[in-house]
Design a protein around this motif. Structure first.
Motif, short mmCIF file in Angstrom:
data_model
loop_
_atom_site.label_atom_id
_atom_site.label_comp_id
_atom_site.label_asym_id
_atom_site.label_seq_id
_atom_site.Cartn_x
_atom_site.Cartn_y
_atom_site.Cartn_z
N LYS A 73 -121.16 74.80 28.38
CA LYS A 73 -122.61 74.94 28.46
C LYS A 73 -123.27 73.67 28.97
CE LYS A 73 -125.07 74.56 24.48
NZ LYS A 73 -125.88 73.73 25.22
N PRO A 74 -124.36 73.83 29.70
CA PRO A 74 -125.11 72.65 30.13
C PRO A 74 -125.96 72.12 28.98
CG PRO A 74 -126.19 74.64 30.89
CD PRO A 74 -124.91 75.06 30.23
N ILE A 75 -126.61 71.01 29.21
CA ILE A 75 -127.52 70.46 28.21
C ILE A 75 -128.65 71.47 28.01
CG2 ILE A 75 -129.16 68.60 27.78
CD1 ILE A 75 -127.36 66.80 29.39
N CYS A 76 -129.02 71.71 26.77
CA CYS A 76 -130.01 72.74 26.46
C CYS A 76 -131.34 72.52 27.19
CB CYS A 76 -130.26 72.82 24.96
SG CYS A 76 -128.85 73.47 24.05
N PRO A 108 -129.80 53.63 21.64
CA PRO A 108 -129.86 53.41 23.10
C PRO A 108 -128.64 53.94 23.86
CG PRO A 108 -129.48 51.34 21.95
CD PRO A 108 -129.76 52.38 20.90
N ILE A 109 -127.45 53.77 23.34
CA ILE A 109 -126.25 54.20 24.07
C ILE A 109 -126.21 55.72 24.15
CG2 ILE A 109 -123.73 54.24 24.03
CD1 ILE A 109 -123.88 51.42 22.78
N MET A 110 -126.48 56.38 23.02
CA MET A 110 -126.48 57.83 23.00
C MET A 110 -127.54 58.38 23.97
SD MET A 110 -127.29 60.44 19.87
CE MET A 110 -129.04 60.34 20.12
N THR A 111 -128.70 57.74 23.99
CA THR A 111 -129.77 58.19 24.87
C THR A 111 -129.39 58.04 26.33
OG1 THR A 111 -131.38 57.53 23.19
CG2 THR A 111 -132.23 57.91 25.40
N MET A 112 -128.76 56.94 26.68
CA MET A 112 -128.36 56.72 28.07
C MET A 112 -127.27 57.73 28.49
SD MET A 112 -130.43 54.54 29.10
CE MET A 112 -129.80 54.26 30.71
N LYS A 113 -126.33 58.00 27.60
CA LYS A 113 -125.30 59.00 27.91
C LYS A 113 -125.94 60.37 28.13
CE LYS A 113 -121.32 56.97 25.58
NZ LYS A 113 -120.35 57.14 24.47
N HIS A 114 -126.91 60.69 27.29
CA HIS A 114 -127.60 61.98 27.41
C HIS A 114 -128.35 62.06 28.74
CE1 HIS A 114 -129.48 65.65 25.98
NE2 HIS A 114 -130.64 65.17 26.39
N LYS A 115 -129.00 60.98 29.12
CA LYS A 115 -129.73 60.95 30.40
C LYS A 115 -128.78 61.11 31.58
CE LYS A 115 -133.95 60.97 29.58
NZ LYS A 115 -134.66 62.18 29.98
N LEU A 116 -127.62 60.47 31.50
CA LEU A 116 -126.62 60.62 32.56
C LEU A 116 -126.13 62.06 32.66
CD1 LEU A 116 -124.55 57.33 32.17
CD2 LEU A 116 -126.10 57.94 34.03
N GLN A 117 -125.92 62.70 31.51
CA GLN A 117 -125.53 64.11 31.53
C GLN A 117 -126.64 64.96 32.14
OE1 GLN A 117 -124.63 64.85 27.39
NE2 GLN A 117 -122.44 64.91 27.82
N SER A 118 -127.86 64.60 31.83
CA SER A 118 -129.01 65.33 32.37
C SER A 118 -129.08 65.19 33.88
CB SER A 118 -130.29 64.79 31.72
OG SER A 118 -131.42 65.36 32.30
N LEU A 119 -128.85 63.98 34.37
CA LEU A 119 -128.84 63.77 35.82
C LEU A 119 -127.69 64.53 36.47
CD1 LEU A 119 -129.64 59.95 35.99
CD2 LEU A 119 -131.17 61.83 36.57
N GLY A 120 -126.55 64.57 35.80
CA GLY A 120 -125.41 65.32 36.31
C GLY A 120 -125.73 66.81 36.40
N ALA A 121 -126.45 67.32 35.42
CA ALA A 121 -126.84 68.74 35.44
C ALA A 121 -127.80 69.00 36.59
CB ALA A 121 -127.46 69.14 34.11
N ASP A 122 -128.74 68.07 36.80
CA ASP A 122 -129.68 68.22 37.91
C ASP A 122 -128.95 68.21 39.25
OD1 ASP A 122 -131.87 68.33 36.24
OD2 ASP A 122 -132.36 66.20 36.43
N TYR A 123 -127.99 67.29 39.39
CA TYR A 123 -127.23 67.18 40.63
C TYR A 123 -126.42 68.46 40.87
CZ TYR A 123 -123.92 65.52 44.11
OH TYR A 123 -123.17 65.40 45.23
N ALA A 124 -125.80 68.98 39.82
CA ALA A 124 -125.01 70.21 39.95
C ALA A 124 -125.89 71.38 40.40
CB ALA A 124 -124.32 70.54 38.63
N LYS A 125 -127.09 71.46 39.85
CA LYS A 125 -128.02 72.52 40.25
C LYS A 125 -128.42 72.36 41.72
CE LYS A 125 -130.29 73.58 35.91
NZ LYS A 125 -131.55 73.52 35.17
N GLN A 126 -128.68 71.12 42.14
CA GLN A 126 -129.05 70.87 43.54
C GLN A 126 -127.92 71.30 44.47
OE1 GLN A 126 -129.96 66.68 43.71
NE2 GLN A 126 -132.12 67.09 44.05
N GLU A 127 -126.70 70.92 44.15
CA GLU A 127 -125.56 71.26 44.99
C GLU A 127 -125.35 72.78 45.04
OE1 GLU A 127 -123.57 69.25 46.98
OE2 GLU A 127 -125.23 67.91 46.56
N ARG A 128 -125.48 73.43 43.89
CA ARG A 128 -125.33 74.88 43.84
C ARG A 128 -126.39 75.56 44.70
NH1 ARG A 128 -127.16 77.09 38.65
NH2 ARG A 128 -129.08 77.06 39.83
N ASP A 129 -127.64 75.10 44.57
CA ASP A 129 -128.73 75.67 45.36
C ASP A 129 -128.53 75.41 46.85
OD1 ASP A 129 -129.83 76.55 43.01
OD2 ASP A 129 -131.34 74.96 42.90
#
Length: 166
Positions: A73-76, A108-129
């Motif tokens: 699953k992606p980030i909610c 801070p570390i958990m937040t940065m990891k979450h943001k990176l996952q979020s950016l990865g999800a955005d990138y995956a959506k862009q590539e799929r589109d």
């Protein structure tokens, strides 16, 4: 067989990456975020949550366990098909967005990891589109070419010529 082929055959074969179960990590992140939000907005102390936040958190965890994407699953926040229902999704996103700054200070570390996952999800959506629009453009070009070819050649002339030759 060339030299490069021999070298490739000697190298170990790559295994496809196995899906990683990120659900427990995401649940822990959400639980911490709800704790920060509830302490700031509902004056709760320690790890306890107010009844409203507890109910929403329980709903979120229950729905996450039933997510149709399973462990992949992606980030909610970035999911295109939220499981929570309209009202719960709105409340959940409100909690997550309003506690972003406080989470950066407290975790801070958990937040940065979450943001990176979020950016990865955005990138995956862009590539799929991008791939889907490219495929769509290719299909449209093929249809246009077929139409153009059909317009150039008169109807039935090929079949009449073949019949006459026989």
């Amino acid at each position: 067989m060339g030299l490069i082929d021999k070298i490739k055959s000697m190298l170990p074969k790559r295994k496809p990456p196995e899906p990683v179960n990120n659900v427990p990590k995401e649940k822990e992140n959400i639980r911490k975020t709800f704790g920060v939000y509830c302490r700031a907005n509902h004056s709760m102390e320690g790890d306890k949550l107010c009844p409203k936040c507890t109910a929403l958190l329980t709903t979120v965890f229950t729905k996450m366990s039933r997510c149709p994407y399973g462990i992949t699953k992606p980030i909610c926040e970035k999911c295109e098909t939220p499981c929570f229902g309209e009202r719960a999704t709105k409340d959940f996103l409100n909690v997550m967005q309003s506690s972003q700054k406080k989470m950066l200070l407290s975790h801070p570390i958990m937040t940065m990891k979450h943001k990176l996952q979020s950016l990865g999800a955005d990138y995956a959506k862009q590539e799929r589109d991008k791939k889907s629009t490219d495929k769509q453009k290719e299909a449209e070009a093929k249809v246009k070419n077929k139409i153009a070819n059909a317009m150039k050649s008169p109807k039935g002339s090929k079949s009449k010529k073949k019949k006459r030759k026989k």
